[in-house]
Scaffold this motif. Structure first.
Motif, PDB file in Angstrom:
ATOM      1  N   CYS A 390       1.276  -5.908 -10.413  1.00  0.00           N
ATOM      2  CA  CYS A 390       1.905  -5.770 -11.735  1.00  0.00           C
ATOM      3  C   CYS A 390       3.230  -6.527 -11.770  1.00  0.00           C
ATOM      4  O   CYS A 390       4.064  -6.338 -10.893  1.00  0.00           O
ATOM      5  N   SER A 392       5.679  -6.025 -13.485  1.00  0.00           N
ATOM      6  CA  SER A 392       6.819  -5.155 -13.746  1.00  0.00           C
ATOM      7  C   SER A 392       7.131  -4.266 -12.546  1.00  0.00           C
ATOM      8  O   SER A 392       8.266  -4.170 -12.120  1.00  0.00           O
ATOM      9  N   CYS A 393       6.098  -3.607 -11.984  1.00  0.00           N
ATOM     10  CA  CYS A 393       6.376  -2.620 -10.937  1.00  0.00           C
ATOM     11  C   CYS A 393       5.812  -3.006  -9.575  1.00  0.00           C
ATOM     12  O   CYS A 393       6.096  -2.342  -8.582  1.00  0.00           O
ATOM     13  N   CYS A 406      -2.505  -2.144 -14.753  1.00  0.00           N
ATOM     14  CA  CYS A 406      -1.596  -1.551 -13.774  1.00  0.00           C
ATOM     15  C   CYS A 406      -1.778  -0.042 -13.909  1.00  0.00           C
ATOM     16  O   CYS A 406      -1.489   0.524 -14.956  1.00  0.00           O
ATOM     17  N   GLN A 415       5.504  -0.313 -18.817  1.00  0.00           N
ATOM     18  CA  GLN A 415       4.714   0.648 -19.595  1.00  0.00           C
ATOM     19  C   GLN A 415       5.609   1.683 -20.262  1.00  0.00           C
ATOM     20  O   GLN A 415       5.403   2.047 -21.419  1.00  0.00           O
TER      21      GLN A 415
END
Ligand SMILES: [Zn+2]
Length: 650
Positions: A390, A392-393, A406, A415
């Motif tokens: 992901c 983002s994470c 994700c 999210q």
């Protein structure tokens, strides 16, 4: 290096703190390089230049912004959240207000085939209400490419999201007039600028007409050029109802279609991006109605779409609120229909995988009015670029059919932030909870909408909001709960998978809001339009958000309950269901308006005057004998008020 009005814009956006680096910024602009900027300063620089661009006071050119500075950020951090803030914001600030009339967008067609299908739908609908489709008149007008607004006669509003706009009456106060010496109060239209005037007087000051139109509605004092253009009546508000047009029958429309499009497009000296075709018969228009997005009696046609072959530089991924990871292709910057395009989206990673989209892929790009174009065709395929984790994470991703997800929903920043932002964006009755605010709140540890509603003035100030901003945010939160809002919109704000606003409304036409949490799959499948698979996912999802939902629901929102379809259908047995009724004269048992309203509730169509389609004329006192005789001659049943009341009571 910043003008006083630019400084004011920066101050208003609470970005003053970024100005400490102004010497570095100046160096960056002069050297057209940002190698000396730290990541932090680069981001600050981008935020400021982006803000000023959107406010109509650009500091640097579009291409410098895109090709040097934005691309530097991409190189340093391809998944930086700033890169996903791509939607353009309105070029001014101000309070949103409910529009007097919903301004829907227009359905669009790009080929004659789609126009023919639309005409067929119109003809079918005409048949349904006994209108001779062979004699229907179609109207074709130029589709203005200006700044959409609504004039109710006393105020002018921006289109906003179609439901709520911003009051910009100030442009009339500044001397703007209605085009062609028209009257105020003609409803929807566009702020436009004469092409000839723009070319002669403005082209050296503004990159394109759109930038100029945006500059006219700004809150701050107008610059000389804008004022002069208004005075010269080169910039005007042009109501749609007043547009020059072509009118004729369907067979004429379709037989020499492109000729007519060309002719109509050149009827005005304003930027035009196609034509609008509509029918004018009021009864049929009413019968056709509207979807949530557009009127069914109207369609726009856009021709001559420019397209180009463009090379993909890189495919980056973005995680949405639902955890779906979406591919975005970065392109060699390409000018298309007057706009610089730097990115395009693919539908999903399944498409990236199948079509071979990655660095070096050549795609065909067509611009069709969207901010970010979609990739429709690959010309030269390359090794597809598909992420494992992901953006983002960093959690590893899973495939679900064509989509990558994700699964780390509880801790994935993208999210969490996207969901919170989506909630307020969908409610659409608050200002202030945009990306920046949400990011700031999340950085401070806020991870849910419920937590946002629990925040106090002190906490907001501790998070870093100024006293005034904090007050304003709290005021907006209160407003979101007190202002009336449709329950389907409220439900939609929770972003339930497969539950767009349309499905939310449909579901609530069968079940009251709080009750949907106890529905099973079969209950949902029973509703028209819900497939088994969808029902399964919805039930699953409702269970997972139940707690969060009721936490927020119990805060007490001012919800407008969607009427159950079953209750509405009971009216079908009413004696005046689907009958056309005209009320005339003075009524004894209540106001005429009240009677009309009641008739509508009982399913009748209330009309203002008698036509051949009228079923009942309800005549109160003081109605001339001639009027009654004329109605009888048309075969219309004339009722006294007493007789009418007996009829609806039966
Ligand atoms: Zn994630």
């Amino acid at each position: 290096m910043f003008s006083s009005s630019q400084q004011e814009i920066i101050k208003k956006a609470n970005l003053n703190h970024l100005l400490v680096d102004h010497a570095l910024f100046e160096q960056a602009i002069q050297s057209k390089s940002c190698s000396h900027l730290s990541d932090h300063s680069l981001l600050g620089f981008l935020q400021i230049t982006n803000l000023l661009y959107r406010s109509g006071e650009p500091l640097i050119s579009d291409s410098l912004y895109d090709q040097v500075f934005l691309s530097a950020l991409k190189t340093r951090n391809p998944v930086h959240p700033f890169l996903s803030t791509v939607e353009p914001e309105p070029a001014f600030s101000g309070k949103t207000v409910k529009l007097p009339v919903k301004m829907l967008s227009t359905e669009k067609a790009y080929d004659l085939e789609s126009i023919k299908k639309w005409v067929a739908r119109i003809e079918k609908a005409a048949l349904e209400i006994d209108i001779d489709s062979g004699n229907l008149i179609y109207r074709m007008t130029p589709k203005l490419d200006g700044y959409a607004a609504y004039d109710d006669g006393s105020h002018l509003y921006t289109r906003g999201d179609g439901r709520k706009g911003t009051d910009i009456t100030r442009v009339f106060e500044r001397g703007l007039v209605v085009g062609d010496n028209g009257e105020r109060g003609q409803g929807a239209g566009e702020i436009v600028i004469s092409q000839a005037y723009f070319k002669e007087k403005l082209a050296t000051h503004f990159e394109n007409a759109r930038n100029f139109q945006a500059s006219i509605i700004k809150e701050k004092e107008l610059e000389e050029h804008a004022l002069t253009a208004i005075k010269a009546q080169a910039a005007v508000f042009f109501p749609f109802s007043q547009l020059p047009d072509w009118r004729g029958l369907a067979k004429e429309l379709l037989s020499t279609f492109s000729e007519k499009v060309e002719k109509v497009s050149s009827l005005v000296d304003y930027d035009v991006d196609g034509v609008v075709i509509e029918i004018i018969e009021p009864t049929l228009k009413k019968h056709l109605g509207a979807t949530r997005h557009h009127h069914r009696w109207q369609i726009a046609y856009k021709s001559n779409l420019e397209s180009a072959e463009v090379k993909v530089l890189n495919v980056i991924s973005q995680t949405s609120r639902s955890g779906r990871v979406n591919p975005v292709a970065e392109l060699e910057p390409t000018r298309l229909s007057g706009a610089l395009i730097g990115r395009a989206t693919a539908h999903h990673y399944g498409m990236v995988r199948e079509m071979g989209i990655g660095a070096g892929t050549v795609i065909e790009l067509t611009r069709s009015g969207m901010v970010i174009p979609k990739i429709e065709r690959v010309i030269v395929a390359r090794q597809p670029q598909i992420p494992d984790t992901c953006p983002s994470c960093g959690h590893s991703l899973i495939w679900d059919n064509d989509y990558l997800y994700c699964p780390n929903s509880a801790h994935c920043s993208a999210q969490i932030e996207n969901s919170m932002e989506y909630f307020f964006k969908t409610l659409a009755n608050v200002d202030g909870f945009g990306r920046k605010t949400i990011e700031k709140l999340h950085t401070a540890g806020v991870i849910s909408v419920y937590q946002i509603y629990q925040l106090t003035q002190l906490q907001l100030e501790e998070i870093g909001f100024g006293e005034k901003t904090a007050q304003n945010l709290l005021g907006q939160l209160l407003r979101s709960r007190t202002e009336a809002i449709e329950d389907w919109r409220f439900l939609g704000a929770f972003g339930i998978y497969r539950m767009g606003l349309g499905n939310c409304e449909r579901l609530l036409q069968y079940h009251y809001l709080p009750e949907i949490f106890s529905l099973n799959e079969d209950d949902i499948i029973d509703i028209e339009g819900f497939a088994e698979k969808t029902a399964e996912v919805i039930v699953e999802y409702l269970v997972t958000i139940r707690k969060d939902f009721f936490q927020i629901y119990d805060l007490g929102f001012n919800l407008i309950t969607t009427p159950l379809l079953a209750d509405q259908q009971e009216n079908q047995v009413s004696p005046i269901w689907s009958k056309q009724i005209v009320f005339t004269g003075t009524m004894q048992h209540g106001k005429r308006d009240e009677m009309k309203k009641q008739a509508k509730q009982l399913g009748a169509k209330v009309a203002a005057s008698v036509t051949g389609k009228t079923d009942y004329l309800v005549a109160g006192d003081q109605v001339g004998e001639a009027k009654i005789t004329a109605a009888r001659e048309k075969g219309i049943t004339v009722l006294t008020e007493e007789e009418y009341l007996q009829l609806i009571a039966s």
